[in-house]
Design a protein around this motif. Structure first.
Motif, PDB file in Angstrom:
ATOM      1  N   HIS A   1      -6.388   2.006   5.537  1.00  0.00           N
ATOM      2  CA  HIS A   1      -6.391   1.225   6.785  1.00  0.00           C
ATOM      3  C   HIS A   1      -6.720  -0.239   6.537  1.00  0.00           C
ATOM      4  N   ILE A   2      -6.080  -0.835   5.555  1.00  0.00           N
ATOM      5  CA  ILE A   2      -6.280  -2.261   5.320  1.00  0.00           C
ATOM      6  C   ILE A   2      -5.699  -3.018   6.506  1.00  0.00           C
ATOM      7  N   GLU A   3      -6.465  -3.938   7.054  1.00  0.00           N
ATOM      8  CA  GLU A   3      -6.079  -4.607   8.280  1.00  0.00           C
ATOM      9  C   GLU A   3      -4.874  -5.516   8.057  1.00  0.00           C
ATOM     10  N   SER A   4      -4.066  -5.673   9.098  1.00  0.00           N
ATOM     11  CA  SER A   4      -2.875  -6.514   8.997  1.00  0.00           C
ATOM     12  C   SER A   4      -3.252  -7.984   8.878  1.00  0.00           C
ATOM     13  N   SER A   5      -4.450  -8.320   9.315  1.00  0.00           N
ATOM     14  CA  SER A   5      -4.924  -9.690   9.202  1.00  0.00           C
ATOM     15  C   SER A   5      -6.420  -9.618   9.044  1.00  0.00           C
TER      16      SER A   5
ATOM     17  N   ALA B   1       1.086  -3.770   4.523  1.00  0.00           N
ATOM     18  CA  ALA B   1       0.161  -3.746   5.661  1.00  0.00           C
ATOM     19  C   ALA B   1      -0.073  -5.153   6.181  1.00  0.00           C
ATOM     20  N   HIS B   2       0.648  -6.113   5.591  1.00  0.00           N
ATOM     21  CA  HIS B   2       0.402  -7.531   5.880  1.00  0.00           C
ATOM     22  C   HIS B   2       1.016  -7.911   7.229  1.00  0.00           C
ATOM     23  N   GLY B   3       0.248  -8.580   8.079  1.00  0.00           N
ATOM     24  CA  GLY B   3       0.765  -8.933   9.404  1.00  0.00           C
ATOM     25  C   GLY B   3       1.271 -10.348   9.505  1.00  0.00           C
ATOM     26  N   GLY B   4       1.277 -11.073   8.388  1.00  0.00           N
ATOM     27  CA  GLY B   4       1.587 -12.493   8.475  1.00  0.00           C
ATOM     28  C   GLY B   4       3.008 -12.868   8.127  1.00  0.00           C
TER      29      GLY B   4
ATOM     30  N   ALA C   1      -8.446  -9.100   6.389  1.00  0.00           N
ATOM     31  CA  ALA C   1      -8.770  -7.834   5.739  1.00  0.00           C
ATOM     32  C   ALA C   1     -10.255  -7.733   5.431  1.00  0.00           C
ATOM     33  N   SER C   2     -10.824  -6.555   5.683  1.00  0.00           N
ATOM     34  CA  SER C   2     -12.240  -6.348   5.389  1.00  0.00           C
ATOM     35  C   SER C   2     -12.407  -5.616   4.068  1.00  0.00           C
ATOM     36  N   LYS C   3     -11.306  -5.326   3.400  1.00  0.00           N
ATOM     37  CA  LYS C   3     -11.401  -4.572   2.155  1.00  0.00           C
ATOM     38  C   LYS C   3     -10.140  -4.780   1.319  1.00  0.00           C
ATOM     39  N   TYR C   4     -10.210  -4.238   0.073  1.00  0.00           N
ATOM     40  CA  TYR C   4      -8.999  -4.213  -0.730  1.00  0.00           C
ATOM     41  C   TYR C   4      -8.758  -2.767  -1.155  1.00  0.00           C
ATOM     42  N   GLY C   5      -7.528  -2.461  -1.567  1.00  0.00           N
ATOM     43  CA  GLY C   5      -7.216  -1.107  -2.008  1.00  0.00           C
ATOM     44  C   GLY C   5      -6.937  -1.081  -3.498  1.00  0.00           C
ATOM     45  N   LYS C   6      -7.255   0.062  -4.128  1.00  0.00           N
ATOM     46  CA  LYS C   6      -6.990   0.251  -5.552  1.00  0.00           C
ATOM     47  C   LYS C   6      -6.142   1.510  -5.654  1.00  0.00           C
ATOM     48  N   TYR C   7      -4.932   1.397  -6.203  1.00  0.00           N
ATOM     49  CA  TYR C   7      -4.015   2.528  -6.150  1.00  0.00           C
ATOM     50  C   TYR C   7      -3.479   2.896  -7.533  1.00  0.00           C
ATOM     51  N   ASP C   8      -3.482   4.196  -7.786  1.00  0.00           N
ATOM     52  CA  ASP C   8      -3.047   4.743  -9.064  1.00  0.00           C
ATOM     53  C   ASP C   8      -1.516   4.763  -9.097  1.00  0.00           C
ATOM     54  N   ILE C   9      -0.930   4.141 -10.133  1.00  0.00           N
ATOM     55  CA  ILE C   9       0.531   4.185 -10.237  1.00  0.00           C
ATOM     56  C   ILE C   9       0.963   4.875 -11.520  1.00  0.00           C
TER      57      ILE C   9
ATOM     58  N   VAL D   1       0.854  -1.191   0.000  1.00  0.00           N
ATOM     59  CA  VAL D   1       0.000   0.000   0.000  1.00  0.00           C
ATOM     60  C   VAL D   1       0.886   1.236   0.000  1.00  0.00           C
ATOM     61  N   PRO D   2       0.310   2.381  -0.423  1.00  0.00           N
ATOM     62  CA  PRO D   2       1.086   3.620  -0.283  1.00  0.00           C
ATOM     63  C   PRO D   2       1.433   3.814   1.189  1.00  0.00           C
TER      64      PRO D   2
END
Lengths: 77, 349, 426
Positions: B246-250, B274-277, B252-260, B239-240
């Protein structure tokens, strides 16, 4: 996730380290990667070596996407 | 408080009308209990009472499925029940299908809780176990006493709107919904007991039957990769910096879409995970190790690929339920198709 | 190998001017212990708190829980290779302050640490709510990198436990239990008719806050090997992980491994418990293949009839679990696996990331995705705001009034895969 995007109509190449999980959940095109925390890199290498490693993996992924498959296929080479 | 009103559905045999020769018996309603209903009333005590019994022949029901279901439903409705009990059907196939149909339709169309009981091999089990609670019974009516006791207990909980426990506690056939509960013994002791049984060739029950995973047909290959638009998707949580969504570390209740657009390299100061695993240090130093934007930009410039799609999609695969991951991926897939993307590289950690 | 465990039952902890154990009460001189822990230059501050069963106290983010023990007789010392010199432990006599524990907390290292509630609904899910806990709040010096921060706090916890353990050295235990494992040859001669059983313990070894140490060795760098079960009781295995704290083994779990205890309970009567095979869960696929080959080979070599395999964690370790199970079953050895589930908040999803038909005997410690609401506590030790970012939490987990709504996975030890608890799922 791989399966649902493929179901939506796009070929997907799954780049992952734990190939057995990918096989179990049903990805069709699989490229094995380096390690779980850094699938497409390796902090032990120099930046240039790492980029070269990443290029090789992407080449495999592109090859997978341009190869017709009938069943689950792991692109090792 | 008054007693709960129960309607009982049974076939011609348990209504003592007759056996196979009477299987074409048409739907009929009677006041109060009939046959096994007496045992149910006894089990309810002063909590509930069977106000009416609806009877139908098994052949009639299955051969005239739609019409019979409607007739039976109307008769049930006329008694204004709080809860409906069908059967138990034990190992009688057509009776099981009838009980399953009646109970599930009552829940769906009348919004009244309904249960039934069957032997685990009854074909009605596979057809209806995900729709309604089916109490596990013996294969024949010799198991009536136990079946009545378990069914009555669950029926009372449902009527009262109480929380329903795990299948092992309540006695229903596992319906694919995993429910937590406290066992009598701790896990390690259960494991020792299970191993002793398994080594001795004695029966034991696994607490989690292995699942079957479904499959998808592979899509055709990309014909000309040098003209193709390729999108990046990752479950590695890239994620940026600052994780704006606020994507959860474990889990996840959502996904993000990011402009590159205009991004050629993911750096330590611009992107993170943001990954907690997994150990995040390598990915935080250089997120290209998870999401290879740098090399794909290089290939785009060199004409090795047509184009890198303007957006990447990201979520954390860590402890995220398959159903959620499925839903995100289906939504992502739909958008990518609509945006004219030709192929996807999905990276996982 | 034979070990006597002398349990001294502790019913309360109090601060006092002299550290000692007297009539079931653990007295702690806080200043002395604090000074001892501050000898580590990476630690800026230490404060000590007491959390007793039933008190309105919440501790987070919890890193590790450790039971105070001391070696009274026999070679080696507690936590060999870390606090004591490397020397084989597991024989002689060890004293235990049963009912007491050290809990470490302080600034969050990653987003992977857990919650312990001493009362309320959360207390039902963590075994540590039943203990008298000395909570060590450790804050690192500014700018300390994550790896060094994790290590400093890990060592502080172990040191605090060893400090308390030493107080038990000359105290007469309330009970003494004896655990003995014969050599392979003696075992076969002694119990010719009993089924032979080994325990395969998988250890989390995936990096920061995901590591486990065996005699001080980072287990990711080892091939699977064997331990006498009593070595675990002397701290041969130490936790360096608390990712999704529900199913990570704290050091307390390793010291009190329930599979070991329940196998010992039937040792010599219904089965012959030959020993523990420890293996890792690495991030490279080749490692996973190599380690599972090795654990199967060891099980075969020990000539066992059955094994219990316990997992640590979830996700990619599900593959290690299935590989171990499949390869050991393929040797004709019966297996039972202990795992937990991630079936979604509604319980309707696939519980494991990997599966195989040979895994036909599974014990589950419950669905870690289940949501729990933890009502506010009068006192919070640590940093409550991390509830929103720890594994199992989400934006909004911490509510205005102090209530925390999280998945079970945020609670330390809730779905422990050694089978420490009674929680299960169907």
């Amino acid at each position: 996730m791989v399966k649902e995007i493929e179901r939506a109509g796009l070929p997907v190449v799954h780049m992952c380290t734990v190939v057995p999980i990918s096989l179990t959940v049903g990805a069709n095109r699989i490229v094995p990667t380096v390690a779980i925390p850094h699938p497409l890199g390796n902090p032990a290498l120099s930046i240039e070596e790492e980029k070269e490693l990443r290029r090789k993996l992407i080449d495999k992924a592109l090859k997978a996407l341009t190869t017709e498959v009938e069943e689950q296929t792991v692109f090792e080479q | 408080m008054g007693k709960y009103r129960v309607v009982h559905y049974i076939n011609q045999f348990f209504a003592q009308i007759g056996g196979e020769e009477k299987a074409d018996y048409r739907p009929e309603a009677r006041e109060g209990f009939v046959g096994p209903g007496m045992a149910f009333n006894a089990a309810f005590g002063d909590k509930a009472e069977i106000v009416g019994t609806v009877i139908c022949g098994d052949s009639y029901f299955n051969e005239n499925l739609e019409a019979a279901t409607k007739e039976v439903l109307d008769l049930i409705k006329s008694f204004e029940p709080d809860i409906v009990i069908a059967g138990p059907a034990f190992n009688a196939g057509r009776y099981g299908m009838a009980c399953g149909t009646v109970a599930s339709t009552v829940e769906k169309e009348l919004g009244i809780p309904a249960i039934t009981g069957m032997y685990v091999e009854n074909p009605g089990v596979d057809s209806f176990k995900k729709d309604i609670y089916i109490i596990s019974t013996k294969s024949s009516a010799a198991g009536m006493r136990d079946a009545v006791k378990t069914m009555a207990a669950l029926a009372m909980k449902l009527a009262a709107g109480e929380e329903i426990g795990a299948s092992a506690e309540e006695g229903y056939i596992p319906n694919g919904i995993r429910v937590n509960f406290f066992e009598e013994k701790r896990g390690s002791e259960r494991a020792v007991d299970m191993l002793l049984a398994k080594m001795a060739g004695k029966p034991y029950t696994t607490e989690f039957p292995m699942p079957d995973f479904d499959r998808v047909e592979p899509r055709p290959a990309v014909k000309d990769i040098t003209k193709a638009t390729i999108a990046l998707v990752t479950s590695g949580g890239i994620v940026p910096k600052g994780n704006p969504d606020h994507i959860e570390s474990s889990s996840a209740s959502k996904y993000g879409k990011y402009d590159i657009e205009g991004v050629f390299d993911l750096t330590e100061s611009t992107y993170e995970t943001a990954h907690g695993g997994y150990d995040p240090v390598a990915a935080n130093q250089d997120a290209d190790r998870v999401l290879p934007v740098d090399i794909l930009r290089e290939y785009e410039k060199a004409g090795k690929i047509g184009k890198l799609h303007r957006y990447f999609y990201s979520t954390t695969g860590n402890g995220t339920a398959v159903a959620s991951a499925k839903a995100y991926a289906a939504a992502i897939g739909k958008e990518l198709v609509a945006d004219g993307v030709d192929a996807v590289i999905l990276t996982s950690t | 190998m034979k070990l006597e465990l002398g349990n001294i039952f502790i019913r309360d902890i109090r601060f006092d001017s002299v550290s000692k154990v007297e009539k079931g009460i653990l007295f702690v001189n806080a200043d002395e212990l604090r000074d001892h822990l501050l000898e580590d230059e990476n630690i800026k501050s230490v404060s000590l708190e007491i959390a007793r069963p039933g008190e309105s106290i919440r501790i987070l983010p919890v890193k590790d829980v450790i039971e105070p023990r001391v070696k009274v007789q026999g070679s080696g010392g507690i936590f060999p290779g870390i606090l004591s010199k490397v020397s084989t432990v597991g024989s002689g006599r060890t004293h235990v302050l049963k009912g007491a524990a050290v809990v470490t907390t302080g600034k969050i290292v990653g987003f992977q640490e857990g919650i312990i509630d001493m009362s309320g609904p959360g207390a039902d899910y963590t075994p540590f709510s039943k203990l008298n806990n000395l909570v060590v709040v450790c804050e690192p010096v500014d700018g300390l990198k994550q790896y060094a921060h994790e290590k400093a706090v890990r060592l502080a916890g172990l040191k605090a436990a060893a400090y308390l353990g030493k107080l038990a050295k000359d105290v007469e235990p309330d009970e003494v239990k004896v655990y003995e494992t014969p050599s392979l040859k003696e075992g076969i001669e002694k119990y010719p008719d009993l089924p032979r059983v080994a325990y395969v313990q998988m250890l989390q070894t995936q990096g920061l806050l995901h590591d486990t140490y065996v005699y001080g060795l980072d287990m990711k760098h080892s091939l699977p090997t064997m331990l006498y079960p009593t070595e675990l009781m002397d701290g041969a295995v130490v936790s360096g992980n608390c990712v999704s704290a529900c199913d990570k083994n704290t050091t307390y779990h390793h010291l009190n491994n329930p599979v070991v205890h329940d196998l010992f309970a039937k040792h010599g009567t219904e089965l012959n418990f030959v020993g523990v095979i420890i293996t890792n869960e690495n991030v490279y696929l080749a490692d996973k293949e190599r380690s599972s080959d090795w654990s199967a080979k060891l099980a075969e070599f020990f000539g066992v009839d059955g094994v219990i395999i316990s997992q640590e964690g979830f996700g990619n370790p599900d593959t290690d679990l299935i590989m171990n199970c499949k390869k050991i079953e393929a040797k004709g050895i019966k297996t039972v696996i202990i795992t937990d589930e991630y079936a979604g908040r509604d319980g309707a999803s696939q519980s494991l990331a990997d599966a195989d038909a040979s895994a036909d005997a599974v014990v589950t410690a419950g669905n870690a995705n289940m949501l729990v609401s933890l009502p506010p506590m009068e006192k919070v030790i640590g940093h409550p705001e991390v509830a929103n970012v720890i594994a199992g939490g989400f934006e909004g987990s911490l509510q205005q009034d102090g209530t925390i709504v999280v998945e079970l996975q945020a609670i330390t030890g809730a779905t422990n895969e050694l089978g420490f608890n009674k929680l299960s799922a169907r």
